[in-house]
Design a protein around this motif. Structure first.
Motif, PDB file in Angstrom:
ATOM      1  N   GLY A  89     -88.747-130.264 -32.113  1.00 33.58           N
ATOM      2  CA  GLY A  89     -88.245-130.904 -30.904  1.00 33.58           C
ATOM      3  C   GLY A  89     -86.763-131.247 -30.924  1.00 33.58           C
ATOM      4  N   GLU A  90     -86.092-131.006 -32.029  1.00 39.40           N
ATOM      5  CA  GLU A  90     -84.670-131.356 -32.146  1.00 39.40           C
ATOM      6  C   GLU A  90     -83.801-130.369 -31.376  1.00 39.40           C
ATOM      7  OE1 GLU A  90     -81.226-132.165 -35.539  1.00 39.40           O
ATOM      8  OE2 GLU A  90     -83.157-131.363 -36.163  1.00 39.40           O
ATOM      9  N   LYS A  91     -82.755-130.932 -30.747  1.00 42.51           N
ATOM     10  CA  LYS A  91     -81.730-130.125 -30.077  1.00 42.51           C
ATOM     11  C   LYS A  91     -80.422-130.307 -30.822  1.00 42.51           C
ATOM     12  CE  LYS A  91     -83.413-130.290 -25.333  1.00 42.51           C
ATOM     13  NZ  LYS A  91     -83.089-130.676 -23.955  1.00 42.51           N
ATOM     14  N   ALA A  92     -79.626-129.249 -30.833  1.00 47.92           N
ATOM     15  CA  ALA A  92     -78.315-129.324 -31.480  1.00 47.92           C
ATOM     16  C   ALA A  92     -77.305-128.567 -30.630  1.00 47.92           C
ATOM     17  CB  ALA A  92     -78.373-128.736 -32.884  1.00 47.92           C
ATOM     18  N   MET A  93     -76.055-128.998 -30.711  1.00 50.20           N
ATOM     19  CA  MET A  93     -74.962-128.314 -30.025  1.00 50.20           C
ATOM     20  C   MET A  93     -74.050-127.720 -31.088  1.00 50.20           C
ATOM     21  SD  MET A  93     -75.722-128.864 -26.919  1.00 50.20           S
ATOM     22  CE  MET A  93     -74.435-128.789 -25.738  1.00 50.20           C
ATOM     23  N   TYR A  94     -73.684-126.472 -30.899  1.00 52.74           N
ATOM     24  CA  TYR A  94     -72.777-125.792 -31.826  1.00 52.74           C
ATOM     25  C   TYR A  94     -71.580-125.290 -31.042  1.00 52.74           C
ATOM     26  CZ  TYR A  94     -76.917-125.787 -34.794  1.00 52.74           C
ATOM     27  OH  TYR A  94     -78.012-126.157 -35.517  1.00 52.74           O
ATOM     28  N   MET A  95     -70.424-125.317 -31.694  1.00 57.65           N
ATOM     29  CA  MET A  95     -69.180-124.951 -31.027  1.00 57.65           C
ATOM     30  C   MET A  95     -68.543-123.738 -31.724  1.00 57.65           C
ATOM     31  SD  MET A  95     -67.232-125.980 -28.497  1.00 57.65           S
ATOM     32  CE  MET A  95     -67.684-127.671 -28.249  1.00 57.65           C
ATOM     33  N   LEU A  96     -68.033-122.833 -30.921  1.00 56.04           N
ATOM     34  CA  LEU A  96     -67.228-121.712 -31.393  1.00 56.04           C
ATOM     35  C   LEU A  96     -65.824-121.931 -30.860  1.00 56.04           C
ATOM     36  CD1 LEU A  96     -66.651-118.792 -32.448  1.00 56.04           C
ATOM     37  CD2 LEU A  96     -67.444-117.984 -30.213  1.00 56.04           C
ATOM     38  N   THR A  97     -64.835-121.961 -31.739  1.00 55.85           N
ATOM     39  CA  THR A  97     -63.439-122.082 -31.346  1.00 55.85           C
ATOM     40  C   THR A  97     -62.754-120.783 -31.755  1.00 55.85           C
ATOM     41  OG1 THR A  97     -63.549-124.465 -31.764  1.00 55.85           O
ATOM     42  CG2 THR A  97     -61.358-123.501 -31.536  1.00 55.85           C
ATOM     43  N   PHE A  98     -62.068-120.149 -30.814  1.00 56.39           N
ATOM     44  CA  PHE A  98     -61.521-118.821 -31.070  1.00 56.39           C
ATOM     45  C   PHE A  98     -60.289-118.558 -30.211  1.00 56.39           C
ATOM     46  CE2 PHE A  98     -64.164-118.418 -27.381  1.00 56.39           C
ATOM     47  CZ  PHE A  98     -63.541-117.463 -26.587  1.00 56.39           C
ATOM     48  N   TYR A  99     -59.625-117.462 -30.506  1.00 56.30           N
ATOM     49  CA  TYR A  99     -58.571-116.942 -29.642  1.00 56.30           C
ATOM     50  C   TYR A  99     -58.553-115.422 -29.756  1.00 56.30           C
ATOM     51  CZ  TYR A  99     -55.617-116.476 -33.815  1.00 56.30           C
ATOM     52  OH  TYR A  99     -55.122-116.134 -35.045  1.00 56.30           O
ATOM     53  N   LEU A 100     -57.927-114.798 -28.781  1.00 47.55           N
ATOM     54  CA  LEU A 100     -57.745-113.351 -28.780  1.00 47.55           C
ATOM     55  C   LEU A 100     -56.321-113.079 -29.227  1.00 47.55           C
ATOM     56  CD1 LEU A 100     -59.449-112.627 -25.351  1.00 47.55           C
ATOM     57  CD2 LEU A 100     -60.491-112.804 -27.613  1.00 47.55           C
ATOM     58  N   ASP A 101     -56.180-112.355 -30.319  1.00 42.81           N
ATOM     59  CA  ASP A 101     -54.872-112.082 -30.920  1.00 42.81           C
ATOM     60  C   ASP A 101     -53.983-111.312 -29.941  1.00 42.81           C
ATOM     61  OD1 ASP A 101     -52.688-111.211 -32.447  1.00 42.81           O
ATOM     62  OD2 ASP A 101     -53.918-111.003 -34.249  1.00 42.81           O
ATOM     63  N   PRO A 102     -52.760-111.810 -29.694  1.00 49.32           N
ATOM     64  CA  PRO A 102     -51.848-111.105 -28.790  1.00 49.32           C
ATOM     65  C   PRO A 102     -51.528-109.670 -29.213  1.00 49.32           C
ATOM     66  CG  PRO A 102     -51.081-113.347 -29.158  1.00 49.32           C
ATOM     67  CD  PRO A 102     -52.224-113.118 -30.105  1.00 49.32           C
ATOM     68  N   GLU A 103     -51.741-109.331 -30.458  1.00 48.30           N
ATOM     69  CA  GLU A 103     -51.502-107.956 -30.913  1.00 48.30           C
ATOM     70  C   GLU A 103     -52.415-106.951 -30.223  1.00 48.30           C
ATOM     71  OE1 GLU A 103     -49.200-106.433 -32.970  1.00 48.30           O
ATOM     72  OE2 GLU A 103     -48.186-108.349 -32.715  1.00 48.30           O
ATOM     73  N   ILE A 104     -53.435-107.438 -29.545  1.00 50.80           N
ATOM     74  CA  ILE A 104     -54.379-106.553 -28.861  1.00 50.80           C
ATOM     75  C   ILE A 104     -53.675-105.653 -27.846  1.00 50.80           C
ATOM     76  CG2 ILE A 104     -55.011-108.145 -27.013  1.00 50.80           C
ATOM     77  CD1 ILE A 104     -57.873-107.169 -27.356  1.00 50.80           C
ATOM     78  N   VAL A 105     -52.618-106.151 -27.229  1.00 54.28           N
ATOM     79  CA  VAL A 105     -51.929-105.362 -26.204  1.00 54.28           C
ATOM     80  C   VAL A 105     -51.086-104.243 -26.797  1.00 54.28           C
ATOM     81  CG1 VAL A 105     -51.929-107.254 -24.529  1.00 54.28           C
ATOM     82  CG2 VAL A 105     -49.968-106.962 -26.059  1.00 54.28           C
ATOM     83  N   ASN A 106     -50.866-104.257 -28.104  1.00 52.80           N
ATOM     84  CA  ASN A 106     -50.079-103.205 -28.762  1.00 52.80           C
ATOM     85  C   ASN A 106     -50.945-102.079 -29.320  1.00 52.80           C
ATOM     86  OD1 ASN A 106     -47.694-104.630 -28.261  1.00 52.80           O
ATOM     87  ND2 ASN A 106     -47.962-105.837 -30.121  1.00 52.80           N
ATOM     88  N   ASP A 107     -52.245-102.230 -29.256  1.00 47.09           N
ATOM     89  CA  ASP A 107     -53.175-101.232 -29.781  1.00 47.09           C
ATOM     90  C   ASP A 107     -53.667-100.371 -28.617  1.00 47.09           C
ATOM     91  OD1 ASP A 107     -55.387 -99.803 -30.775  1.00 47.09           O
ATOM     92  OD2 ASP A 107     -55.973-101.441 -32.109  1.00 47.09           O
ATOM     93  N   LEU A 108     -53.432 -99.062 -28.708  1.00 44.02           N
ATOM     94  CA  LEU A 108     -53.822 -98.152 -27.627  1.00 44.02           C
ATOM     95  C   LEU A 108     -55.323 -98.179 -27.344  1.00 44.02           C
ATOM     96  CD1 LEU A 108     -51.562 -95.059 -28.416  1.00 44.02           C
ATOM     97  CD2 LEU A 108     -51.234 -96.805 -26.655  1.00 44.02           C
ATOM     98  N   SER A 109     -56.134 -98.453 -28.362  1.00 47.04           N
ATOM     99  CA  SER A 109     -57.590 -98.432 -28.171  1.00 47.04           C
ATOM    100  C   SER A 109     -58.122 -99.713 -27.528  1.00 47.04           C
ATOM    101  CB  SER A 109     -58.308 -98.189 -29.504  1.00 47.04           C
ATOM    102  OG  SER A 109     -58.133 -99.280 -30.368  1.00 47.04           O
TER     103      SER A 109
END
Length: 183
Positions: free
Chosen positions: A139-159
């Motif tokens: 019956g227990e409930k829990a909250m979990y958190m994900l903290t993240f970012y998208l690396d700005p280098e993504i725009v330099n990769d053609l794929s």
């Protein structure tokens, strides 16, 4: 004088034993080497772990979709928001809720993957509950958190520079390894 036939009879078992030892060593090294390869390259959607936040935030947004699954656990697992639009370089958070609807204490571990897999090397986690044992009483409930970012280098990769949405899929699996010994 030793003839060549005797040399071959002596040398062949030594070579075979050497090959056996090398193969045995490689089999033990395969998992850590593959893990290292995946973390460095993002292969197979492996995300990165970061302690620092990016110094720039771009105006470009990417939709991050979340998928939650449970495998062989009496748990409900869901995310507060199924899709969030994230600016590249901006630190973002996603909140997950888990509930044990069973009548026993259970243990689980969450694993994840990113799709498309080429995006994994640019998805940087600052904080995550994944790969850590989680214990839920009945019956227990829990909250979990994900903290993240998208690396700005993504725009330099053609794929990856034209990707507009990405899916992060989490699955909780039972973890008998963490259960206390039963007497």
């Amino acid at each position: 004088m030793i003839d060549s036939c005797d040399k071959k009879k002596t040398l062949t078992p030594i070579i075979l034993a050497g090959i056996f030892c090398i193969m045995l060593g490689l089999s033990f090294a395969a998992v850590p080497l593959y893990d290292l390869f995946c973390r460095v390259t993002g292969f197979g959607g492996t995300t990165q772990i970061s302690k620092d936040i990016p110094k720039i935030v771009l105006d470009k947004k990417i939709s991050v979709r979340f998928d939650t699954n449970v495998n062989k656990l009496p748990w409900n697992f869901k995310i507060k928001e199924n899709v969030i639009d994230v600016k590249i370089g901006q630190v973002s958070r996603a909140q997950f809720e888990v509930e044990n609807y069973g009548d026993e204490t259970t243990y689980g571990v969450a694993s994840f993957n990113v799709s498309p897999s080429s995006f994994g090397q640019y998805f940087a986690k600052i904080g995550c509950f994944c790969f850590e044992k989680q214990k839920l009483d009945p019956g227990e409930k829990a909250m979990y958190m994900l903290t993240f970012y998208l690396d700005p280098e993504i725009v330099n990769d053609l794929s990856t520079k034209n990707i507009e949405d990405v899916t992060l899929s989490y699955t909780f699996f039972p973890s008998d390894y963490y259960e206390p010994a039963k007497n």
